[in-house]
Write a protein that holds these residues in place. Structure first.
Motif, PDB file in Angstrom:
ATOM      1  N   PRO A  86     -19.515  23.966 -31.706  1.00 17.36           N
ATOM      2  CA  PRO A  86     -20.534  23.914 -30.670  1.00 17.36           C
ATOM      3  C   PRO A  86     -21.949  23.889 -31.261  1.00 17.36           C
ATOM      4  CG  PRO A  86     -19.224  25.578 -30.039  1.00 17.36           C
ATOM      5  CD  PRO A  86     -18.727  25.311 -31.396  1.00 17.36           C
ATOM      6  N   GLU A  87     -22.156  24.485 -32.579  1.00 14.87           N
ATOM      7  CA  GLU A  87     -23.446  24.555 -33.296  1.00 14.87           C
ATOM      8  C   GLU A  87     -23.938  23.200 -33.649  1.00 14.87           C
ATOM      9  OE1 GLU A  87     -20.524  25.373 -36.612  1.00 14.87           O
ATOM     10  OE2 GLU A  87     -20.463  25.723 -34.345  1.00 14.87           O
ATOM     11  N   VAL A  88     -23.155  22.283 -33.567  1.00 15.37           N
ATOM     12  CA  VAL A  88     -23.452  20.915 -34.165  1.00 15.37           C
ATOM     13  C   VAL A  88     -23.437  19.800 -33.121  1.00 15.37           C
ATOM     14  CG1 VAL A  88     -22.884  21.390 -36.630  1.00 15.37           C
ATOM     15  CG2 VAL A  88     -21.562  20.307 -35.002  1.00 15.37           C
ATOM     16  N   GLN A  89     -23.024  20.207 -31.679  1.00 15.67           N
ATOM     17  CA  GLN A  89     -22.916  19.405 -30.632  1.00 15.67           C
ATOM     18  C   GLN A  89     -24.312  18.887 -30.054  1.00 15.67           C
ATOM     19  OE1 GLN A  89     -20.221  21.324 -27.922  1.00 15.67           O
ATOM     20  NE2 GLN A  89     -18.550  21.341 -29.108  1.00 15.67           N
ATOM     21  N   ASP A  90     -25.328  19.426 -30.488  1.00 18.38           N
ATOM     22  CA  ASP A  90     -26.541  19.111 -30.056  1.00 18.38           C
ATOM     23  C   ASP A  90     -27.050  17.808 -30.906  1.00 18.38           C
ATOM     24  OD1 ASP A  90     -26.820  20.737 -32.075  1.00 18.38           O
ATOM     25  OD2 ASP A  90     -28.904  20.422 -32.007  1.00 18.38           O
ATOM     26  N   LEU A  91     -26.167  17.568 -31.818  1.00 14.63           N
ATOM     27  CA  LEU A  91     -26.676  16.475 -32.508  1.00 14.63           C
ATOM     28  C   LEU A  91     -26.177  14.886 -31.844  1.00 14.63           C
ATOM     29  CD1 LEU A  91     -26.034  17.870 -36.027  1.00 14.63           C
ATOM     30  CD2 LEU A  91     -28.283  17.197 -35.246  1.00 14.63           C
ATOM     31  N   VAL A  92     -25.248  15.252 -31.155  1.00 18.44           N
ATOM     32  CA  VAL A  92     -24.471  13.924 -30.678  1.00 18.44           C
ATOM     33  C   VAL A  92     -25.075  13.049 -29.698  1.00 18.44           C
ATOM     34  CG1 VAL A  92     -22.338  12.951 -29.287  1.00 18.44           C
ATOM     35  CG2 VAL A  92     -22.120  15.139 -30.958  1.00 18.44           C
ATOM     36  N   ASP A  93     -25.303  11.925 -30.049  1.00 16.67           N
ATOM     37  CA  ASP A  93     -26.178  10.843 -29.153  1.00 16.67           C
ATOM     38  C   ASP A  93     -25.714  11.151 -27.736  1.00 16.67           C
ATOM     39  OD1 ASP A  93     -26.889   8.471 -27.703  1.00 16.67           O
ATOM     40  OD2 ASP A  93     -27.137   7.470 -29.369  1.00 16.67           O
ATOM     41  N   PRO A  94     -26.670  11.135 -26.652  1.00 16.08           N
ATOM     42  CA  PRO A  94     -26.080  11.521 -25.158  1.00 16.08           C
ATOM     43  C   PRO A  94     -25.310  10.395 -24.746  1.00 16.08           C
ATOM     44  CG  PRO A  94     -28.524  11.964 -25.625  1.00 16.08           C
ATOM     45  CD  PRO A  94     -28.226  11.510 -27.005  1.00 16.08           C
ATOM     46  N   ALA A  95     -25.299   9.238 -25.295  1.00 12.69           N
ATOM     47  CA  ALA A  95     -24.636   7.868 -24.942  1.00 12.69           C
ATOM     48  C   ALA A  95     -23.205   8.334 -25.366  1.00 12.69           C
ATOM     49  CB  ALA A  95     -25.156   6.758 -25.414  1.00 12.69           C
ATOM     50  N   TRP A  96     -22.885   9.082 -26.275  1.00  8.04           N
ATOM     51  CA  TRP A  96     -21.500   9.265 -26.900  1.00  8.04           C
ATOM     52  C   TRP A  96     -20.973  10.780 -26.311  1.00  8.04           C
ATOM     53  CZ3 TRP A  96     -18.946   6.620 -30.795  1.00  8.04           C
ATOM     54  CH2 TRP A  96     -19.616   5.509 -31.506  1.00  8.04           C
ATOM     55  N   ARG A  97     -21.633  11.566 -25.903  1.00  9.56           N
ATOM     56  CA  ARG A  97     -21.347  12.809 -25.330  1.00  9.56           C
ATOM     57  C   ARG A  97     -20.201  12.758 -24.316  1.00  9.56           C
ATOM     58  NH1 ARG A  97     -26.186  16.933 -25.689  1.00  9.56           N
ATOM     59  NH2 ARG A  97     -26.888  16.058 -27.555  1.00  9.56           N
TER      60      ARG A  97
END
Length: 102
Positions: A86-97
């Motif tokens: 979860p600590e890296v999930q903020d990096l995911v492009d919103p279109a890919w979430r």
């Protein structure tokens, strides 16, 4: 305990790489405007049990964070790593979430 394996960013090949003897494990990357796309990861059998795949993911995601890039994880291994961390999930492009069910 296995000694740590260094991961380097190889701009010439477009890969984050770890080398062990003649074997190379790698996570391919493609820089895009404001983002890094991670399409493919290969970890040869010689690296099994050493955490090399996770090391490649950490290096790629760390690079993205350090450079203010969104991540587009097309590689199933990288996507799986992100889902577990979860600590890296903020990096995911919103279109890919949505693809990752985040």
């Amino acid at each position: 305990m296995a000694e740590p394996i260094d991961v380097v960013m190889n701009a010439a090949t477009g890969r984050f790489e770890a080398t062990l003897g003649d074997d190379v494990a790698f996570a391919e990357y493609e820089l895009e405007p404001g983002a890094i796309r991670l399409p493919h990861t290969v970890v040869p059998p010689a690296f099994e049990g050493r955490g090399v795949g996770s090391g490649l993911a950490r290096a790629a995601l760390g690079y993205a964070r350090d450079h203010g890039l969104m991540v587009r994880p097309a590689c199933p291994f990288i996507a799986g790593y992100i889902k577990k961390h979860p600590e890296v999930q903020d990096l995911v492009d919103p279109a890919w979430r949505k693809r990752l069910e985040l």
